[in-house]
Scaffold this motif. Structure first.
Motif, mmCIF file in Angstrom:
data_model
loop_
_atom_site.group_PDB
_atom_site.id
_atom_site.type_symbol
_atom_site.label_atom_id
_atom_site.label_comp_id
_atom_site.label_asym_id
_atom_site.label_seq_id
_atom_site.Cartn_x
_atom_site.Cartn_y
_atom_site.Cartn_z
ATOM 1 N N UNK A 497 -6.928 38.789 -16.161
ATOM 2 C CA UNK A 497 -6.269 39.018 -17.443
ATOM 3 C C UNK A 497 -5.792 37.720 -18.110
ATOM 4 N N UNK A 498 -6.614 36.700 -18.032
ATOM 5 C CA UNK A 498 -6.307 35.433 -18.683
ATOM 6 C C UNK A 498 -5.604 34.429 -17.804
ATOM 7 N N UNK A 499 -5.088 34.834 -16.648
ATOM 8 C CA UNK A 499 -4.453 33.925 -15.713
ATOM 9 C C UNK A 499 -5.278 33.766 -14.450
ATOM 10 N N UNK A 500 -4.658 33.195 -13.425
ATOM 11 C CA UNK A 500 -5.325 33.008 -12.133
ATOM 12 C C UNK A 500 -4.285 33.180 -11.029
ATOM 13 N N UNK A 501 -3.949 34.433 -10.693
ATOM 14 C CA UNK A 501 -2.904 34.666 -9.700
ATOM 15 C C UNK A 501 -3.395 34.438 -8.272
ATOM 16 N N UNK A 502 -2.431 34.444 -7.360
ATOM 17 C CA UNK A 502 -2.696 34.323 -5.932
ATOM 18 C C UNK A 502 -2.578 35.707 -5.293
ATOM 19 N N UNK A 503 -3.560 36.049 -4.477
ATOM 20 C CA UNK A 503 -3.586 37.344 -3.790
ATOM 21 C C UNK A 503 -3.480 37.122 -2.282
ATOM 22 N N UNK A 504 -3.000 38.180 -1.589
ATOM 23 C CA UNK A 504 -2.995 38.154 -0.123
ATOM 24 C C UNK A 504 -3.695 39.410 0.387
ATOM 25 N N UNK A 505 -4.730 39.208 1.183
ATOM 26 C CA UNK A 505 -5.480 40.318 1.749
ATOM 27 C C UNK A 505 -5.142 40.476 3.223
ATOM 28 N N UNK A 506 -5.159 41.710 3.699
ATOM 29 C CA UNK A 506 -4.883 42.005 5.113
ATOM 30 C C UNK A 506 -6.103 42.707 5.707
#
Length: 913
Positions: A497-506
């Motif tokens: 959505x226009x940004x670049x967030x950080x995700x955490x996968x398990x």
């Protein structure tokens, strides 16, 4: 039509697709810093009324945090900062320096090296006492090592083709690095030419194979001493022309030798083999054949034989006279590349005396070889093996091979074996868990007619289970990713959505209750296996959390078991370095290089705006100038952003400053992400298939109509702009409507078939339009009449366009979606900006549209920036980057009523950085 508007600041109820743990506490701390000025992160909510707006000269003050590397125990972080410094006659220049700071934040950053050279890619020694980094030496990047305790950097490599991406082995005794090796150098190392597609020519045409000469040695029948020699040709015939003596020598003790007539060599050539043996017997000579190699002909001459002519032509080519190529991917990013380069990995033994002095520089050893290109590599535990992404063995030219597999290289045995292959997939960017049991990799489906999102896959290194794709529910084009130290979590960034967030996968969340020790996938094969065909059973999504808001762009990050460190751009600051707990409830700034100057500036705050249109949610950012009052009506500049990853300028410090500078100049801004943009899901990304014009243009107008209806905007003064894909959509829209007062386009694609011919990103044509320009009959273009009211064609004609799109051949679709098709309908004043070395879309794109508009006597201006590629922020000098912004403003000011209150006249000295 539904319209949603939210503030870009995270604490103003920014909706997220997934939970952001602990946001209130972390943002409360950040807000205190903003209000108190201690953190230096400015916001329009925390700025005094005396603070001035951001101006053009502030561009030279902006600094950018780039590489991030955590020490082995997580106590310190090394990072680089790019800043602008005074240059020579060419003006200001960029410089990148290396800093180290504690992750606790109890001490300030420490500049590790001094000087005017650019440093990047820091890598920690396993014991945390040294840092390796890359620095240019006479223009060629090399690896240096510097102790944390202080001292001069030690140059570890002197590789002729440069050294990149240094990585210490787990025991710290070796260092792995990559180098781009030209084809000519590979040929010297392998002793054979590379694969070629040159018509009617073989790579070996330059070497004329000469058969060896056969010499007949005539020996004394009793003593076996050599008496004379004869040269033999085909079928063992004597060749007299090769002899300097014209008569045959005989043994000196031959009885009656004085009375024998000398045997002419010419006459021997006329004898049959049996008669020749009889002569030798009478002369008591025993024939003995031996083979003598003949040196190959190396002569290069324009008047010689065909091989010599070809050598002469090749010599001219090496001296730079003609550029000759037969490769598919002739266009590079910024220049033509007539010959391919092959990325290889090297290992160098680190001298033991590096801690106490400057030992002799060791020689690097190549661990990958041949005409195969390799990608990212990672050490496996034990320091004796690496895992690497690379091309499969093939005799085909590298441009024809898109398949990428994972391999394991055994450094002790100098052997490479395949670890994983998934048919018709490119497997890249391997990342191994600390215990060496599991590998994560990027998996991209290879298709000639569609552009697929990158996924994250997992594979057990014992090869006893099939690979698993874990990001299908995330539905984002995954960027960089890292394992947590214990191997339970996988952190990743992705555009959203226009940004670049950080995700955490398990990935192992469902197995943790019954699992002991390190995470492992359940074996389902009795023996190891390395070759697979993708099927739906491999899709096993992992649970994930979004850890940062998508109003931010995380550019680099590192993780420990207890904390995360990341560099990010957000609406209030162009770049800063942060640390946070793994629960993401205690964010603290570690480095704020822009704090001082931002404390005295008024920063405009963007707000998210969303419109539901054509069964899609169209998202954008709208920014009101910080100087405007409630009674002001502000001109609006609509900027088209987004697009496929190859044509999308990511949100970063350059985008941040552009927004703030133009808002500071009195322009309201609307940034639109139309269909086809990455970061909004697979369906949104594919919604522009064979539809780069009508659909995206409707998206832009739908959001522009909504923004123009805001109480502070002047709907009669609206301009249009875009970069790359955005420039393509913007100029196509100019051919459909006259509602915009002016337009600016940078590095766009205006003739789509020409992208196939002259652009590095040529594969976007078959992927985006289902084929090539020669596929299908030529058709008339769709209705392109001008619509001065500002709307696109009527609903009925839109239905016609939509149905035509379903039946379009690639040729018709490319013609209909090319802005140059509608050049005769463009009446809006247009500024065309073009990077002078932009090979990604092709240098002629802007020139073609410009020439056509000039012939039509339309208002157009053309600007070309020498030496600048497609990505302006990466390839342009600071002066050119600023020139583009100022020139954009100046052009818009010719046609919009923009307030001049934002900047007062400056002296010459004040305008300098």
């Amino acid at each position: 039509m539904q319209i949603f508007s939210t503030s870009a600041l995270p604490f103003l109820n920014d909706p997220l697709p997934s939970r952001v743990p602990g946001t209130p506490l972390g943002l409360f701390v950040l807000t205190l810093l903003l209000l108190g000025g201690g953190g230096g992160l400015s916001s329009s909510h925390a700025q005094s009324e005396t603070a001035r707006l951001i101006q053009a000269r502030d561009f030279y003050r902006m600094q950018e945090v780039r590489d991030v590397a955590l020490s082995p125990h997580g106590r310190s972080v090394a990072y680089t900062v790019r800043r602008i410094v005074r240059g020579g006659d060419s003006g200001p220049t960029s410089q990148t320096q290396l800093y180290v700071t504690p992750t606790t934040g109890n001490r300030g950053p420490r500049l590790l090296t001094r000087g005017d050279r650019t440093l990047r890619q820091p890598a920690w020694h396993p014991d945390g006492t040294h840092l390796a980094f890359v620095r240019p030496v006479q223009g060629t990047p090399q690896v240096f090592v510097v102790p944390l305790s202080g001292g001069a950097p030690y140059q570890l490599t002197d590789t002729p083709h440069g050294a990149q991406r240094p990585q210490w082995s787990p025991n710290g005794e070796r260092l792995l690095f990559a180098s781009a090796v030209p084809e000519r150098a590979v040929a010297r190392r392998t002793g054979r030419p590379g694969p070629s597609e040159r018509p009617g020519r073989s790579p070996r045409n330059l070497v004329r194979s000469a058969s060896a000469d056969t010499i007949l040695v005539l020996r004394h029948a009793r003593t076996l001493d050599p008496v004379d020699t004869l040269d033999l040709g085909p079928e063992d015939q004597v060749r007299p022309g090769a002899d300097t003596a014209r008569v045959l020598q005989t043994p000196s003790d031959l009885e009656g030798a004085e009375s024998l007539a000398a045997t002419p060599v010419d006459s021997l050539a006329l004898l049959a083999p049996d008669s020749l043996r009889a002569v030798f017997g009478r002369l008591r000579l025993r024939p003995d054949t031996t083979t003598v190699p003949v040196a190959p002909d190396t002569t290069a001459a324009p008047g010689g034989n065909l091989t010599q002519v070809r050598r002469w032509m090749r010599r001219n080519r090496r001296q730079g006279a003609p550029l000759v190529s037969s490769r598919l991917d002739l266009q590079g990013e910024r220049r033509l590349q007539p010959s391919p380069t092959y990325r290889h990995h090297f290992v160098v033994e680190v001298p033991s005396g590096i801690r106490s002095g400057t030992p002799p520089r060791p020689e690097a050893r190549s661990v990958t070889k041949g005409y195969r290109a390799y990608g990212r590599a990672e050490w496996l535990p034990g320091s004796g093996q690496i895992v690497v992404s690379g091309m499969p063995p093939t005799s085909r030219p590298p441009d024809r091979v898109r398949q990428r597999n994972l391999y394991v290289v055994d450094l002790t045995r100098d052997r490479i074996r395949r670890l994983l292959r998934i048919k018709n997939y490119a497997l890249t960017a391997p990342d191994v868990t600390a215990d060496g049991t599991m590998i994560a990799f990027r998996a991209t489906a290879l298709s000639d007619t569609s552009d697929e999102q990158a996924e994250i896959g997992l594979f057990a290194l014992d090869g006893r289970s099939e690979p698993r794709v874990i990001t299908s529910t995330l539905d984002r084009d995954v960027g960089s990713f890292r394992w947590s130290p214990e191997g339970w979590y996988l952190y990743a960034t992705a555009p959203s959505r226009g940004g670049r967030p950080l995700y955490r996968l398990t990935p192992f969340a469902r197995d943790t209750s019954a699992q002991e020790g390190s995470p492992k996938m359940t074996p389902d094969q009795p023996t190891s296996r390395d070759d697979f065909v993708f099927d739906s059973t491999m899709v096993r999504p992992a649970e994930y959390e979004q850890m940062t808001a998508d109003t931010r762009a995380v550019h680099a990050f590192e993780v420990t078991s207890a904390s995360v460190v990341y560099a990010a751009t957000d609406p209030t600051t162009p770049s800063a370095l942060y640390t946070n707990t793994v629960s993401f409830n205690n964010e603290q700034p570690l480095a704020t290089p822009n704090a001082d100057w931002l404390a005295q500036r008024r920063v405009a705050t963007p707000e998210r705006i969303t419109v539901s249109h054509d069964s899609l949610d169209i998202t954008g950012w709208v920014t009101r100038p910080a100087s405007s009052s409630d009674s002001d009506r502000t001109p609006l500049f609509v900027q088209v952003r987004g697009g496929p990853p190859e044509l999308n300028a990511p949100y970063g410090p350059g985008t941040w400053f552009e927004r703030q500078y133009l808002a500071g100049r009195g322009l309201g801004l609307l940034e639109v992400f139309p269909r086809g943009s990455a970061g909004f899901g697979t369906a949104f990304r594919r919604a522009n298939h064979q539809n780069w014009g009508p659909g995206p243009a409707q998206d832009v107008l739908a959001l522009a109509d909504s923004a123009a209806a805001l109480p502070w905007t002047d709907s009669t003064q609206v301009a249009l702009g875009g970069t790359s894909y955005g420039a393509t959509v913007a100029t196509w829209l100019l051919g459909q409507t006259d509602r915009f007062a002016a337009a600016v386009a940078l590095n766009g694609i205006y003739d789509l078939p020409a992208l196939l011919d002259a652009g590095q990103a040529w594969r976007l044509v078959p992927q985006g339009f289902g084929g090539h320009p020669w596929e299908g009959p030529s058709t008339l273009r769709a209705d392109s009449s001008t619509h001065p009211t500002g709307s696109l064609p009527s609903a009925r004609s839109q239905d016609t366009l939509r149905s035509a799109r379903l039946q379009d051949t690639p040729r018709a679709a490319l013609h209909r979606n090319s802005p140059i098709t509608y050049a005769d309908q463009i009446n809006t004043p247009l500024l065309l900006l073009q990077g002078g070395t932009d090979r990604r879309v092709g240098l002629s794109q802007s020139e073609r549209l410009y020439k056509r508009l000039k012939i039509l006597e339309r208002p157009v201006e053309y600007v070309r920036y020498p030496g600048v590629g497609h990505d302006l922020s990466a390839s342009a000098t600071p002066r050119i980057r600023l020139d583009r912004l100022v020139r954009t403003y100046e052009f818009l000011a010719r046609f919009l009523d923009i307030s001049e209150a934002s900047e007062r006249p400056l002296s010459t000295d004040a305008a300098r950085p």
